[in-house]
Design an enzyme around this catalytic site. Structure first.
Site, mmCIF file in Angstrom:
data_model
loop_
_atom_site.group_PDB
_atom_site.id
_atom_site.type_symbol
_atom_site.label_atom_id
_atom_site.label_comp_id
_atom_site.label_asym_id
_atom_site.label_seq_id
_atom_site.Cartn_x
_atom_site.Cartn_y
_atom_site.Cartn_z
ATOM 1 C CE LYS A 99 47.494 -40.961 23.132
ATOM 2 N NZ LYS A 99 46.245 -40.449 22.540
ATOM 3 C CG ASP B 281 59.201 -26.924 16.879
ATOM 4 O OD1 ASP B 281 59.588 -25.913 17.496
ATOM 5 O OD2 ASP B 281 59.969 -27.849 16.556
ATOM 6 C CG ASP C 1 45.604 -37.716 20.722
ATOM 7 O OD1 ASP C 1 45.478 -37.242 21.872
ATOM 8 O OD2 ASP C 1 45.119 -38.821 20.400
ATOM 9 C CE1 TYR D 178 62.729 -36.145 22.126
ATOM 10 C CE2 TYR D 178 63.138 -33.890 22.798
ATOM 11 C CZ TYR D 178 62.502 -34.798 21.984
ATOM 12 O OH TYR D 178 61.631 -34.355 21.028
ATOM 13 C CG ASP E 156 61.109 -30.962 20.343
ATOM 14 O OD1 ASP E 156 61.091 -29.858 19.776
ATOM 15 O OD2 ASP E 156 61.963 -31.829 20.101
#
Length: 352
Positions: free
Chosen positions: A186, A246, A218, A136, A242
């Site tokens: 990851k 959520d 994942d 980001y 993020d």
């Protein structure tokens, strides 16, 4: 105890008003509240979503209670003038690098979760998300590829020092919450994640009372849905955090019940400086109608008292009052009930 109250847009002023009522009811000695404009409301009054006077107020406070930002009338503005930029600006200017997002299904509300009852009842997770790094905030751009087509690119990176400081927050949170920490990355395909994993493992030696495990992002997404009971505290980077926070929020069944904290390294005379806010948005479609559920903002006050002022007893009182109100079926529209904003605030105050 100086608290900057930035209510913002939409339902922000309504839910913040109820949270302030709860805070004032505690009659804490030395409590001083300052109100400032932020978001679309600030743009309409001052020409900028984060005016200099608001930023100064936030800097001089011991903590910030934040409502919500978002105003459809500002959608056509240049990006740096849109209400949402106020949140990014506060995080950057106040160096708030650690986001704490609890996700818990309250007793009796398991039916609201899309998960099976027995799976939902086991969800009680704190996600610690790094907030000021990662893709980001990396370099980015649009270029022309060899075939003449547009190609977007974004750089993901983390330094050891950035990972080390968020890991410290997560390990300390795990010490007070069951002694288990799951680090999500990851590392099988990303060098950024390999540095992340190596650094977190290096920090683990400082916390022998915390059990550390690692999980690819994942798999973590699948496990939050299928077996949330295995998690206590989770730490991850900005992008993965993020998405996962959520996901966990959706598993709870209502974002009207979930608070959050954004913390930095700055220490005040009382504790760690932080910005506290509900995870929901400004909900302009119901703004001004008295329909919004203020419980997430009220619970954000509890987080503030615990993390920035060390007032664990008062924080627990608020959380218990909210739990009792929910158990007594004081439910807003988001929970399938008919109680309005002020009625929910009254109910929490009665039980407080």
């Amino acid at each position: 105890m100086k608290i900057a109250v930035l209510a913002g847009d939409g339902i922000g002023p309504e839910v913040t008003r109820e949270a302030v009522r709860v805070l004032e009811n505690l009659e804490l000695p030395g409590l001083t509240l300052f109100e400032g404009d932020v978001g679309g409301a600030a743009y309409h009054r001052h020409g900028h979503p984060l005016p200099a006077e608001t930023l100064t107020m936030a800097r001089e406070a011991d903590a910030v209670l934040f409502g919500a930002v978002g105003d459809p009338s500002c959608d056509g503005l240049e990006r740096h003038l849109r209400p949402e930029q106020a949140v990014l600006g506060l995080r950057k200017e106040l160096e708030l690098f650690a986001n704490l997002r609890p996700a818990k299904v309250f007793l009796g509300l398991e039916h609201l979760s899309p998960l099976k009852h027995d799976v939902a009842s086991a969800l009680d997770l704190l996600i610690v998300r790094e907030l000021t790094g990662d893709v980001y905030f990396g370099d980015k751009g649009i270029r022309e590829s060899d075939d003449g087509a547009r190609e977007g690119w974004d750089m993901m990176s983390y330094s050891e020092s950035e990972v080390r400081r968020i890991a410290e927050v997560a390990f300390k949170a795990a010490q007070g919450s069951g002694g288990k920490l799951t680090s999500v990355d990851k590392a099988n395909v990303l060098e950024t994640s390999q540095v992340w994993r190596d650094t977190v493992m290096g920090e683990a030696a400082r916390y022998p009372d915390v059990t550390l495990d690692h999980m690819y992002v994942d798999n973590a997404a699948m496990q939050i849905i299928s077996n949330p009971a295995q998690f206590s505290v989770m730490v991850t980077g900005n992008l993965f955090g993020d998405i996962l926070s959520d996901l966990a929020s959706a598993a709870v069944g209502s974002i009207g019940l979930l608070p959050s904290a954004s913390m930095g390294a700055r220490e005040t005379a009382h504790g760690t400086y932080g910005l506290y806010e509900p995870i929901h948005g400004s909900a302009p479609d119901i703004a001004g109608q008295g329909k919004a559920n203020p419980m997430a903002t009220i619970l954000s006050v509890a987080m503030m008292l615990r993390h920035s002022f060390g007032k664990n007893d008062e924080a627990a009182r608020i959380e218990t009052a909210v739990e009792k109100a929910l158990a007594d079926r004081i439910h807003g529209g988001d929970l399938g009930g008919t109680h309005g904003t002020s009625a929910i605030g009254d109910a929490v105050l009665e039980r407080l």
